[in-house]
Design a protein around this motif. Structure first.
Motif, mmCIF file in Angstrom:
data_model
loop_
_atom_site.group_PDB
_atom_site.id
_atom_site.type_symbol
_atom_site.label_atom_id
_atom_site.label_comp_id
_atom_site.label_asym_id
_atom_site.label_seq_id
_atom_site.Cartn_x
_atom_site.Cartn_y
_atom_site.Cartn_z
ATOM 1 N N THR A 149 -34.056 80.980 -73.546
ATOM 2 C CA THR A 149 -33.175 81.266 -74.734
ATOM 3 C C THR A 149 -31.798 80.360 -74.991
ATOM 4 O O THR A 149 -30.757 80.234 -73.983
ATOM 5 C CB THR A 149 -32.739 82.600 -74.726
ATOM 6 O OG1 THR A 149 -33.788 83.812 -74.540
ATOM 7 C CG2 THR A 149 -31.708 83.117 -76.055
ATOM 8 N N LEU A 150 -31.726 79.584 -75.956
ATOM 9 C CA LEU A 150 -30.778 78.695 -76.178
ATOM 10 C C LEU A 150 -30.035 79.197 -77.478
ATOM 11 O O LEU A 150 -30.668 79.683 -78.459
ATOM 12 C CB LEU A 150 -31.259 77.312 -76.341
ATOM 13 C CG LEU A 150 -32.041 76.612 -75.295
ATOM 14 C CD1 LEU A 150 -32.403 75.429 -75.680
ATOM 15 C CD2 LEU A 150 -31.296 76.674 -74.019
ATOM 16 N N THR A 151 -28.721 78.609 -77.419
ATOM 17 C CA THR A 151 -27.795 78.960 -78.716
ATOM 18 C C THR A 151 -28.439 77.855 -79.706
ATOM 19 O O THR A 151 -29.347 76.806 -79.420
ATOM 20 C CB THR A 151 -26.446 78.755 -78.621
ATOM 21 O OG1 THR A 151 -26.070 77.586 -78.193
ATOM 22 C CG2 THR A 151 -25.980 79.779 -77.543
ATOM 23 N N ALA A 152 -28.077 77.948 -81.077
ATOM 24 C CA ALA A 152 -28.472 77.120 -82.017
ATOM 25 C C ALA A 152 -28.032 75.594 -81.573
ATOM 26 O O ALA A 152 -28.841 74.473 -81.987
ATOM 27 C CB ALA A 152 -28.289 77.387 -83.390
ATOM 28 N N GLN A 153 -26.798 75.650 -81.329
ATOM 29 C CA GLN A 153 -26.285 74.264 -80.744
ATOM 30 C C GLN A 153 -26.693 73.520 -79.811
ATOM 31 O O GLN A 153 -27.052 72.471 -79.603
ATOM 32 C CB GLN A 153 -24.819 74.412 -80.874
ATOM 33 C CG GLN A 153 -24.089 72.963 -80.779
ATOM 34 C CD GLN A 153 -24.146 72.261 -81.887
ATOM 35 O OE1 GLN A 153 -23.599 72.582 -83.167
ATOM 36 N NE2 GLN A 153 -24.856 71.165 -82.091
ATOM 37 N N GLU A 154 -27.068 74.283 -78.953
ATOM 38 C CA GLU A 154 -27.466 73.893 -77.527
ATOM 39 C C GLU A 154 -29.140 73.490 -77.992
ATOM 40 O O GLU A 154 -29.462 72.494 -77.147
ATOM 41 C CB GLU A 154 -27.790 75.266 -76.350
ATOM 42 C CG GLU A 154 -26.632 75.497 -76.062
ATOM 43 C CD GLU A 154 -26.602 76.735 -75.036
ATOM 44 O OE1 GLU A 154 -25.635 77.326 -74.365
ATOM 45 O OE2 GLU A 154 -27.721 77.414 -74.983
ATOM 46 N N TYR A 160 -32.406 66.759 -79.636
ATOM 47 C CA TYR A 160 -32.116 65.501 -79.734
ATOM 48 C C TYR A 160 -32.444 64.431 -78.352
ATOM 49 O O TYR A 160 -33.087 63.352 -78.289
ATOM 50 C CB TYR A 160 -30.836 65.134 -80.069
ATOM 51 C CG TYR A 160 -30.524 63.702 -80.752
ATOM 52 C CD1 TYR A 160 -31.016 63.216 -82.037
ATOM 53 C CD2 TYR A 160 -30.064 62.573 -79.866
ATOM 54 C CE1 TYR A 160 -30.812 62.041 -82.469
ATOM 55 C CE2 TYR A 160 -29.973 61.322 -80.316
ATOM 56 C CZ TYR A 160 -30.250 61.220 -81.567
ATOM 57 O OH TYR A 160 -30.090 59.712 -82.107
ATOM 58 N N LEU A 161 -32.091 65.041 -77.291
ATOM 59 C CA LEU A 161 -32.207 64.458 -75.993
ATOM 60 C C LEU A 161 -33.639 64.233 -75.634
ATOM 61 O O LEU A 161 -34.064 63.244 -75.189
ATOM 62 C CB LEU A 161 -31.483 65.307 -74.838
ATOM 63 C CG LEU A 161 -29.758 65.181 -74.959
ATOM 64 C CD1 LEU A 161 -29.248 66.208 -74.001
ATOM 65 C CD2 LEU A 161 -29.341 63.671 -74.739
ATOM 66 N N ILE A 194 -23.466 70.700 -72.598
ATOM 67 C CA ILE A 194 -24.281 70.116 -71.563
ATOM 68 C C ILE A 194 -24.394 70.939 -70.160
ATOM 69 O O ILE A 194 -25.448 71.077 -69.615
ATOM 70 C CB ILE A 194 -23.764 68.592 -71.220
ATOM 71 C CG1 ILE A 194 -24.342 67.606 -72.144
ATOM 72 C CG2 ILE A 194 -24.719 68.021 -69.810
ATOM 73 C CD1 ILE A 194 -25.594 67.383 -72.611
ATOM 74 N N SER A 195 -23.296 71.480 -69.930
ATOM 75 C CA SER A 195 -23.144 72.358 -68.542
ATOM 76 C C SER A 195 -23.830 73.409 -68.587
ATOM 77 O O SER A 195 -24.606 74.097 -67.906
ATOM 78 C CB SER A 195 -21.618 72.326 -68.309
ATOM 79 O OG SER A 195 -21.306 73.440 -67.280
#
Length: 223
Positions: A149-154, A160-161, A194-195
């Motif tokens: 589970t990631l946030t929208a920004q994550e 992109y990476l 990133i962290s």
């Protein structure tokens, strides 16, 4: 993914822009070819959606100028013109794909994502690096088959990476493609996110190369 939407119908631009933002894209809009020309020459986008019937000139004219000037931005033409001659003119000017109005927003989204994937050398909709997978259609992430589970920004940052992998992505490039230019991140925002990604994906999966940027890598033992 940062997209430039060039559409002079304000109602359509607003509705499509909102739908693409809801899908996790960063969208900037303009209603003229002149403004679009300025933006593609001064800002960095992952793709553009271009209407042909613009008030200050046919969209194919602007597109042909970009291609003549070696601007290789992926461009999806979106127009009410359905004749084959119009489509041929769009492709001849340098369009990468073509959708006619009326359209399904989901189709535009799928085509955009496919354009961006191909521009990074990826044909399959699921980006994989070892046991880490990112489904660009569903926007879902799995690690060794387990959903993450990631946030929208994550999610935007990781996407992109992974599109760029194994290339190193600088902080400036991340700022330009992952964050809205009206809300540029503070100096430590990227580091914090990133962290957080490292805590969720494993500490060695995202490398920091001092003075250069970041990249996603497979880790030892990955399938």
């Amino acid at each position: 993914m940062k997209v430039l939407l060039v559409e002079d119908d304000q109602a359509l631009a607003s509705a499509l822009g909102d739908a693409l933002r809801d899908a996790g894209l960063l969208v900037e809009t303009t209603g003229s070819g002149t403004d679009a020309d300025f933006l593609v020459r001064t800002e960095r986008y992952d793709a553009a959606i271009l209407d042909l019937g613009l008030p200050d000139g046919d969209g194919t004219r602007w597109l042909a100028q970009w291609r003549d000037d070696d601007i290789d931005l992926p461009v999806l033409v979106l127009t009410a013109r359905e004749r084959w001659s119009d489509k041929a003119a769009g492709f001849s000017a340098g369009a990468d794909d073509y959708v006619t109005k009326p359209f399904e927003t989901a189709e535009v989204l799928f085509r955009l994502r496919a354009l961006v994937r191909r521009s990074h050398g990826h044909a399959h909709p699921v980006l994989s690096l070892g046991s880490l997978s990112f489904d660009t259609h569903a926007g879902s992430v799995t690690l060794a088959g387990r959903p993450i589970t990631l946030t929208a920004q994550e999610s935007r940052l990781l996407a992109y990476l992974m599109h760029a992998a194994p290339r190193i992505v600088s902080r400036i490039e991340l700022s330009e493609h992952v964050y809205d230019r009206d809300h540029e991140p503070d100096s430590n925002v990227i580091d914090v996110q990133i962290s957080r990604l490292r805590r969720k994906l494993g500490g060695t999966r995202i490398e920091t190369l001092r003075g250069q940027g970041y990249r996603v890598v497979a880790v030892e033992g990955d399938a």
